[in-house]
Design a protein around this motif. Structure first.
Motif, PDB file in Angstrom:
ATOM      1  N   LEU A  58       0.818  -1.221   0.000  1.00  0.00           N
ATOM      2  CA  LEU A  58       0.000   0.000   0.000  1.00  0.00           C
ATOM      3  C   LEU A  58       0.847   1.265   0.000  1.00  0.00           C
ATOM      4  CD1 LEU A  58      -2.885  -0.869   2.480  1.00  0.00           C
ATOM      5  CD2 LEU A  58      -3.194  -0.018   0.148  1.00  0.00           C
ATOM      6  N   SER A  59       2.007   1.201   0.629  1.00  0.00           N
ATOM      7  CA  SER A  59       2.865   2.387   0.694  1.00  0.00           C
ATOM      8  C   SER A  59       3.362   2.806  -0.684  1.00  0.00           C
ATOM      9  CB  SER A  59       4.045   2.150   1.631  1.00  0.00           C
ATOM     10  OG  SER A  59       4.848   1.082   1.161  1.00  0.00           O
ATOM     11  N   ASP A  60       3.354   1.896  -1.643  1.00  0.00           N
ATOM     12  CA  ASP A  60       3.780   2.212  -3.009  1.00  0.00           C
ATOM     13  C   ASP A  60       2.627   2.678  -3.899  1.00  0.00           C
ATOM     14  OD1 ASP A  60       6.359   1.452  -2.336  1.00  0.00           O
ATOM     15  OD2 ASP A  60       6.054  -0.618  -3.017  1.00  0.00           O
ATOM     16  N   TRP A  61       1.405   2.545  -3.425  1.00  0.00           N
ATOM     17  CA  TRP A  61       0.242   2.944  -4.216  1.00  0.00           C
ATOM     18  C   TRP A  61       0.183   4.469  -4.308  1.00  0.00           C
ATOM     19  CZ3 TRP A  61      -4.857  -0.075  -3.032  1.00  0.00           C
ATOM     20  CH2 TRP A  61      -4.626  -1.450  -3.083  1.00  0.00           C
ATOM     21  N   PRO A  62      -0.308   4.997  -5.419  1.00  0.00           N
ATOM     22  CA  PRO A  62      -0.545   6.446  -5.491  1.00  0.00           C
ATOM     23  C   PRO A  62      -1.592   6.858  -4.449  1.00  0.00           C
ATOM     24  CG  PRO A  62      -0.736   5.417  -7.660  1.00  0.00           C
ATOM     25  CD  PRO A  62      -0.633   4.310  -6.671  1.00  0.00           C
ATOM     26  N   PRO A  63      -1.472   8.052  -3.905  1.00  0.00           N
ATOM     27  CA  PRO A  63      -2.434   8.504  -2.883  1.00  0.00           C
ATOM     28  C   PRO A  63      -3.900   8.370  -3.311  1.00  0.00           C
ATOM     29  CG  PRO A  63      -0.592  10.015  -2.984  1.00  0.00           C
ATOM     30  CD  PRO A  63      -0.414   9.039  -4.124  1.00  0.00           C
ATOM     31  N   ASP A  64      -4.196   8.660  -4.579  1.00  0.00           N
ATOM     32  CA  ASP A  64      -5.583   8.536  -5.032  1.00  0.00           C
ATOM     33  C   ASP A  64      -6.066   7.095  -4.998  1.00  0.00           C
ATOM     34  OD1 ASP A  64      -5.761  11.246  -5.396  1.00  0.00           O
ATOM     35  OD2 ASP A  64      -5.580  11.185  -7.585  1.00  0.00           O
ATOM     36  N   ALA A  65      -5.192   6.154  -5.311  1.00  0.00           N
ATOM     37  CA  ALA A  65      -5.557   4.733  -5.264  1.00  0.00           C
ATOM     38  C   ALA A  65      -5.825   4.309  -3.820  1.00  0.00           C
ATOM     39  CB  ALA A  65      -4.465   3.876  -5.886  1.00  0.00           C
ATOM     40  N   LYS A  67      -6.877   6.314  -1.448  1.00  0.00           N
ATOM     41  CA  LYS A  67      -8.157   6.940  -1.068  1.00  0.00           C
ATOM     42  C   LYS A  67      -9.330   6.124  -1.600  1.00  0.00           C
ATOM     43  CE  LYS A  67      -6.692  11.742  -0.649  1.00  0.00           C
ATOM     44  NZ  LYS A  67      -6.821  13.097  -1.178  1.00  0.00           N
ATOM     45  N   ARG A  68      -9.219   5.642  -2.832  1.00  0.00           N
ATOM     46  CA  ARG A  68     -10.286   4.807  -3.403  1.00  0.00           C
ATOM     47  C   ARG A  68     -10.418   3.501  -2.619  1.00  0.00           C
ATOM     48  NH1 ARG A  68      -8.081   6.797  -8.097  1.00  0.00           N
ATOM     49  NH2 ARG A  68      -6.895   4.884  -8.481  1.00  0.00           N
ATOM     50  N   PHE A  69      -9.284   2.931  -2.248  1.00  0.00           N
ATOM     51  CA  PHE A  69      -9.321   1.706  -1.451  1.00  0.00           C
ATOM     52  C   PHE A  69     -10.039   1.965  -0.127  1.00  0.00           C
ATOM     53  CE2 PHE A  69      -7.543  -0.760   2.045  1.00  0.00           C
ATOM     54  CZ  PHE A  69      -7.949  -2.029   1.671  1.00  0.00           C
ATOM     55  N   VAL A  70      -9.678   3.038   0.559  1.00  0.00           N
ATOM     56  CA  VAL A  70     -10.298   3.358   1.855  1.00  0.00           C
ATOM     57  C   VAL A  70     -11.799   3.570   1.679  1.00  0.00           C
ATOM     58  CG1 VAL A  70     -10.454   5.094   3.688  1.00  0.00           C
ATOM     59  CG2 VAL A  70      -8.213   4.250   2.956  1.00  0.00           C
ATOM     60  N   ALA A  71     -12.197   4.320   0.667  1.00  0.00           N
ATOM     61  CA  ALA A  71     -13.624   4.571   0.434  1.00  0.00           C
ATOM     62  C   ALA A  71     -14.373   3.263   0.187  1.00  0.00           C
ATOM     63  CB  ALA A  71     -13.813   5.528  -0.734  1.00  0.00           C
ATOM     64  N   GLY A  72     -13.789   2.390  -0.619  1.00  0.00           N
ATOM     65  CA  GLY A  72     -14.416   1.092  -0.878  1.00  0.00           C
ATOM     66  C   GLY A  72     -14.466   0.239   0.372  1.00  0.00           C
ATOM     67  N   ALA A  73     -13.403   0.289   1.165  1.00  0.00           N
ATOM     68  CA  ALA A  73     -13.352  -0.488   2.402  1.00  0.00           C
ATOM     69  C   ALA A  73     -14.415  -0.006   3.388  1.00  0.00           C
ATOM     70  CB  ALA A  73     -11.963  -0.411   3.030  1.00  0.00           C
ATOM     71  N   VAL A  74     -14.585   1.305   3.504  1.00  0.00           N
ATOM     72  CA  VAL A  74     -15.591   1.851   4.422  1.00  0.00           C
ATOM     73  C   VAL A  74     -16.977   1.325   4.044  1.00  0.00           C
ATOM     74  CG1 VAL A  74     -16.773   3.980   5.107  1.00  0.00           C
ATOM     75  CG2 VAL A  74     -14.284   3.897   5.088  1.00  0.00           C
ATOM     76  N   THR A  75     -17.281   1.340   2.760  1.00  0.00           N
ATOM     77  CA  THR A  75     -18.576   0.857   2.281  1.00  0.00           C
ATOM     78  C   THR A  75     -18.736  -0.633   2.552  1.00  0.00           C
ATOM     79  OG1 THR A  75     -18.609   2.549   0.565  1.00  0.00           O
ATOM     80  CG2 THR A  75     -20.042   0.644   0.235  1.00  0.00           C
ATOM     81  N   ARG A  76     -17.703  -1.409   2.232  1.00  0.00           N
ATOM     82  CA  ARG A  76     -17.770  -2.862   2.419  1.00  0.00           C
ATOM     83  C   ARG A  76     -17.844  -3.205   3.912  1.00  0.00           C
ATOM     84  NH1 ARG A  76     -14.353  -5.943  -1.404  1.00  0.00           N
ATOM     85  NH2 ARG A  76     -16.302  -6.459  -2.425  1.00  0.00           N
ATOM     86  N   LEU A 102      -0.935   5.844   6.111  1.00  0.00           N
ATOM     87  CA  LEU A 102       0.072   6.305   5.154  1.00  0.00           C
ATOM     88  C   LEU A 102      -0.075   7.785   4.824  1.00  0.00           C
ATOM     89  CD1 LEU A 102       0.107   3.128   2.959  1.00  0.00           C
ATOM     90  CD2 LEU A 102       2.005   3.982   4.376  1.00  0.00           C
ATOM     91  N   SER A 103      -1.272   8.320   5.031  1.00  0.00           N
ATOM     92  CA  SER A 103      -1.465   9.753   4.812  1.00  0.00           C
ATOM     93  C   SER A 103      -1.667  10.513   6.126  1.00  0.00           C
ATOM     94  CB  SER A 103      -2.642  10.010   3.865  1.00  0.00           C
ATOM     95  OG  SER A 103      -3.828   9.471   4.396  1.00  0.00           O
ATOM     96  N   GLU A 104      -1.790   9.788   7.228  1.00  0.00           N
ATOM     97  CA  GLU A 104      -1.934  10.392   8.565  1.00  0.00           C
ATOM     98  C   GLU A 104      -0.876   9.782   9.478  1.00  0.00           C
ATOM     99  OE1 GLU A 104      -3.636  12.859   9.501  1.00  0.00           O
ATOM    100  OE2 GLU A 104      -4.983  13.063   7.793  1.00  0.00           O
ATOM    101  N   PRO A 105       0.353  10.304   9.452  1.00  0.00           N
ATOM    102  CA  PRO A 105       1.447   9.699  10.227  1.00  0.00           C
ATOM    103  C   PRO A 105       1.159   9.559  11.725  1.00  0.00           C
ATOM    104  CG  PRO A 105       2.292  11.378   8.735  1.00  0.00           C
ATOM    105  CD  PRO A 105       0.796  11.450   8.666  1.00  0.00           C
ATOM    106  N   GLN A 106       0.254  10.354  12.255  1.00  0.00           N
ATOM    107  CA  GLN A 106      -0.069  10.234  13.680  1.00  0.00           C
ATOM    108  C   GLN A 106      -0.746   8.902  13.999  1.00  0.00           C
ATOM    109  OE1 GLN A 106      -2.233  13.928  13.658  1.00  0.00           O
ATOM    110  NE2 GLN A 106      -0.752  14.862  15.075  1.00  0.00           N
ATOM    111  N   MET A 107      -1.248   8.209  12.967  1.00  0.00           N
ATOM    112  CA  MET A 107      -1.873   6.903  13.159  1.00  0.00           C
ATOM    113  C   MET A 107      -0.848   5.770  13.187  1.00  0.00           C
ATOM    114  SD  MET A 107      -5.206   7.076  10.660  1.00  0.00           S
ATOM    115  CE  MET A 107      -5.808   5.455  11.156  1.00  0.00           C
ATOM    116  N   LEU A 108       0.375   6.046  12.744  1.00  0.00           N
ATOM    117  CA  LEU A 108       1.372   4.983  12.607  1.00  0.00           C
ATOM    118  C   LEU A 108       1.593   4.156  13.878  1.00  0.00           C
ATOM    119  CD1 LEU A 108       4.018   6.643  10.273  1.00  0.00           C
ATOM    120  CD2 LEU A 108       2.604   4.645   9.767  1.00  0.00           C
TER     121      LEU A 108
END
Length: 154
Positions: A58-65, A67-76, A102-108
């Motif tokens: 996931l760390s190699d995925w583009p940020p938009d990809a 975000k799409r994964f997270v949005a799909g995961a939230v729905t699923r 990966l976009s919110e380092p405080q969550m690491l």
């Protein structure tokens, strides 16, 4: 501080708290609960890998990809919880938190703790994951692996 900044900070804090709550739940859980969570996480890795998406990278995925994964995961996850598939939804939530971190380092720290618990799951988790994966007609992905960037030394 503007209202929109306050609202964004509150949303970020909620995401961090959600990941920490899962880490805490895994830390205090009985072994069979940790096994089922780990097995579900590994199932979702195999599920997405069948579609050509390696969640471990996931760390190699583009940020938009991501975000799409997270949005799909939230729905699923919402659909799985509505169907009372709690283990499966929590397994997917582990990946959702991973992508968010990966976009919110405080969550690491919280997400690294989650992966530490998953990696230390009792050995039954491996056979449980294999059963879930085979029941879904997927290929078993052997071995325990922490996503890139979430190991104890990362």
């Amino acid at each position: 501080m503007s209202f929109s900044s306050w609202k964004a900070d509150k949303a970020k804090t909620a995401l961090i708290d959600e990941a920490q709550a899962l880490a805490d739940r895994l830390a205090d859980a009985k072994p069979h609960f940790v096994e089922s969570q780990a097995a579900a996480a590994w199932f979702w890795q195999a599920f997405h890998l069948a579609d050509g998406q390696d969640l471990n990278s996931l760390s190699d995925w583009p940020p938009d990809a991501r975000k799409r994964f997270v949005a799909g995961a939230v729905t699923r996850i919402a659909a799985l919880r509505k169907a009372r598939e709690y283990d499966s939804s929590d397994g997917l939530a582990i990946w959702m938190h991973t992508a968010r971190a990966l976009s919110e380092p405080q969550m690491l720290p919280a997400v690294r703790a989650i992966w530490q618990h998953v990696q230390n799951a009792p050995l039954n988790a491996d056979s449980m994951a294999q059963d879930l994966i085979e029941d879904a007609g997927l290929t078993y992905v052997p071995g325990r692996r922490v996503p890139d960037g979430f190991g104890p030394d990362d």
